[in-house]
Design an enzyme around this catalytic site. Sequence first.
Site, mmCIF file in Angstrom:
data_model
loop_
_atom_site.group_PDB
_atom_site.id
_atom_site.type_symbol
_atom_site.label_atom_id
_atom_site.label_comp_id
_atom_site.label_asym_id
_atom_site.label_seq_id
_atom_site.Cartn_x
_atom_site.Cartn_y
_atom_site.Cartn_z
ATOM 1 N N HIS A 227 0.720 -1.333 0.069
ATOM 2 C CA HIS A 227 -0.186 -0.018 -0.116
ATOM 3 C C HIS A 227 0.910 1.366 0.029
ATOM 4 O O HIS A 227 0.290 2.605 0.108
ATOM 5 C CB HIS A 227 -0.817 -0.164 1.121
ATOM 6 C CG HIS A 227 -2.053 -1.095 1.176
ATOM 7 N ND1 HIS A 227 -2.899 -1.156 0.103
ATOM 8 C CD2 HIS A 227 -2.242 -1.962 2.087
ATOM 9 C CE1 HIS A 227 -3.470 -2.136 0.361
ATOM 10 N NE2 HIS A 227 -3.285 -2.805 1.320
ATOM 11 N N ASP B 176 -2.652 -10.560 -2.773
ATOM 12 C CA ASP B 176 -3.369 -10.156 -1.463
ATOM 13 C C ASP B 176 -4.926 -9.693 -1.742
ATOM 14 O O ASP B 176 -5.186 -9.508 -2.868
ATOM 15 C CB ASP B 176 -2.611 -8.980 -0.868
ATOM 16 C CG ASP B 176 -3.024 -8.516 0.509
ATOM 17 O OD1 ASP B 176 -2.140 -8.785 1.418
ATOM 18 O OD2 ASP B 176 -4.139 -7.906 0.559
ATOM 19 N N HIS C 70 -6.174 -7.214 -0.621
ATOM 20 C CA HIS C 70 -6.465 -5.906 -0.890
ATOM 21 C C HIS C 70 -5.645 -5.450 -2.190
ATOM 22 O O HIS C 70 -4.503 -5.846 -2.547
ATOM 23 C CB HIS C 70 -5.825 -4.902 0.307
ATOM 24 C CG HIS C 70 -6.560 -5.181 1.428
ATOM 25 N ND1 HIS C 70 -6.127 -6.164 2.455
ATOM 26 C CD2 HIS C 70 -7.906 -4.376 2.060
ATOM 27 C CE1 HIS C 70 -7.072 -6.153 3.467
ATOM 28 N NE2 HIS C 70 -7.792 -5.358 3.354
ATOM 29 N N ASP D 236 -5.133 -13.099 3.036
ATOM 30 C CA ASP D 236 -6.383 -12.377 3.383
ATOM 31 C C ASP D 236 -7.508 -12.540 2.756
ATOM 32 O O ASP D 236 -8.878 -12.176 2.952
ATOM 33 C CB ASP D 236 -6.163 -10.952 3.969
ATOM 34 C CG ASP D 236 -5.317 -10.220 3.126
ATOM 35 O OD1 ASP D 236 -5.126 -10.481 1.889
ATOM 36 O OD2 ASP D 236 -4.903 -8.952 3.259
HETATM 37 C C1 OKP Z 1 -2.676 -4.389 4.598
HETATM 38 B B1 OKP Z 1 -2.604 -5.563 3.458
HETATM 39 C C2 OKP Z 1 -11.277 -0.373 6.283
HETATM 40 C C3 OKP Z 1 -10.250 -1.186 7.197
HETATM 41 C C4 OKP Z 1 -8.886 -1.414 6.309
HETATM 42 C C5 OKP Z 1 -6.334 -1.417 6.546
HETATM 43 C C6 OKP Z 1 -6.185 -2.684 5.851
HETATM 44 C C7 OKP Z 1 -4.662 -2.829 5.460
HETATM 45 C C8 OKP Z 1 -4.444 -4.216 4.683
HETATM 46 N N1 OKP Z 1 -12.240 -0.033 7.162
HETATM 47 N N2 OKP Z 1 -7.778 -1.702 7.116
HETATM 48 O O1 OKP Z 1 -3.006 -5.313 2.115
HETATM 49 O O2 OKP Z 1 -3.052 -6.867 3.783
HETATM 50 ZN ZN ZN Z 2 -4.431 -7.259 2.471
#
Ligand code: OKP
Ligand code: ZN
Length: 361
Positions: free
Chosen positions: A170, A206, A208, A295
């Site tokens: 990120h 991932d 995200h 995840d």
């Molecule tokens: C990091 B990686 C939204 C909550 C998001 C942050 C997630 C970061 C993920 N309400 N929280 O990509 O696993």
């Molecule tokens: Zn993630």
Amino acid sequence: MPVVYDDRHHGHDPTVEVQCGVPIAMFEAPARADAIRDALLEDPAFELTSSRSHGAAPVTKVHDEGMVRFLQSAWGEWERSGGIPGSPRSEELIPDTVLHPALREGMGPAREPTGITGRIGFWCWETMTGLVAGSFDAACAAVDVALSAADLTLSGRPITYALTRPPGHHSPRAAFGGYCLFNFASIAAAYLRDQSEGRVAILDVDYHHGNGTQQIFYQTDAVLYVSLHADPARAYPYFAGWADEVGSGIGSDWNRNYPLPAACDDEQYLATLDEALALVAGRNPELLVVSLGLDTYARDPIADFNVTTDAFFEVGKRVAALDLPMLVVQEGGYCVEDLGNNVRQWLLGALSVSAAPVRAH
Ligand code: OKP
Ligand code: ZN
């Protein structure tokens, strides 16, 4: 398979993340990497390897030098500052002001403030990535984990795993956030690109979208970025990861996003993976970097896919079937109970296929 690991990740241990004003215990915690290390240590297919220092140059090839200086000096400056007048000192540093692009619309770029409270909002883009005393050293140690693993890839190892923590994907060139400090997969990809002949592909699995990695390589054709992730229309990081973001300038067509719906199951995930892998294969990269997040798992506490442990083995197997030298860099995955086994199954799936050594050049 070599597993590069460094205990210094323990130094990055913030207590809370702030989500929409709610302070929540950090999902991204040292126990994650410990669980992965333990699960791999008990399996003779994996050997733990330590890292060696690579200095700052590979980091500043990817990240703004000002951001590196900020992360290096932030905690000391916060300690020396008066903190928030009238309030107790927090145990971690989170911005209260973030540089929104509309704030300076039509007025030219912002200048970096001099005080710590202004500086953190200049370099950090959200509120879930608290800094503590050991954050910078942990981030530097993880850079060396990723680069030492990359050295093993360059020396001909078909599959190498970098047990990095926190995640990195990120963080764009000139900011950090999303649990991430430095973008380890991008730093390793840029390093591999510099030390080899052909293209490097990054496959990000991932849950995200890796907005940071996409941004870093958006305008180049030297590194292909391909990501499967939750649709940004509903999921973090919201502002990147759309299917029509395909790169720009000479990077046009060298970025590919596969946004997926909630409840995405093994079948839909694997079918989309096959599309993404066909695209990667068609671009003939010399090396592959995998941003490995677990995840997507059905039991992950912060995500909404239904991918199973059995599917992780299959994903690893299909990715390794590309027959490219592969560097796997750890990103997210927050079901700590099953995280070690999920990583192990993914890597065992990859090991079940024989991969090619680095081509001589
Ligand atoms: C990091 B990686 C939204 C909550 C998001 C942050 C997630 C970061 C993920 N309400 N929280 O990509 O696993
Ligand atoms: Zn993630």
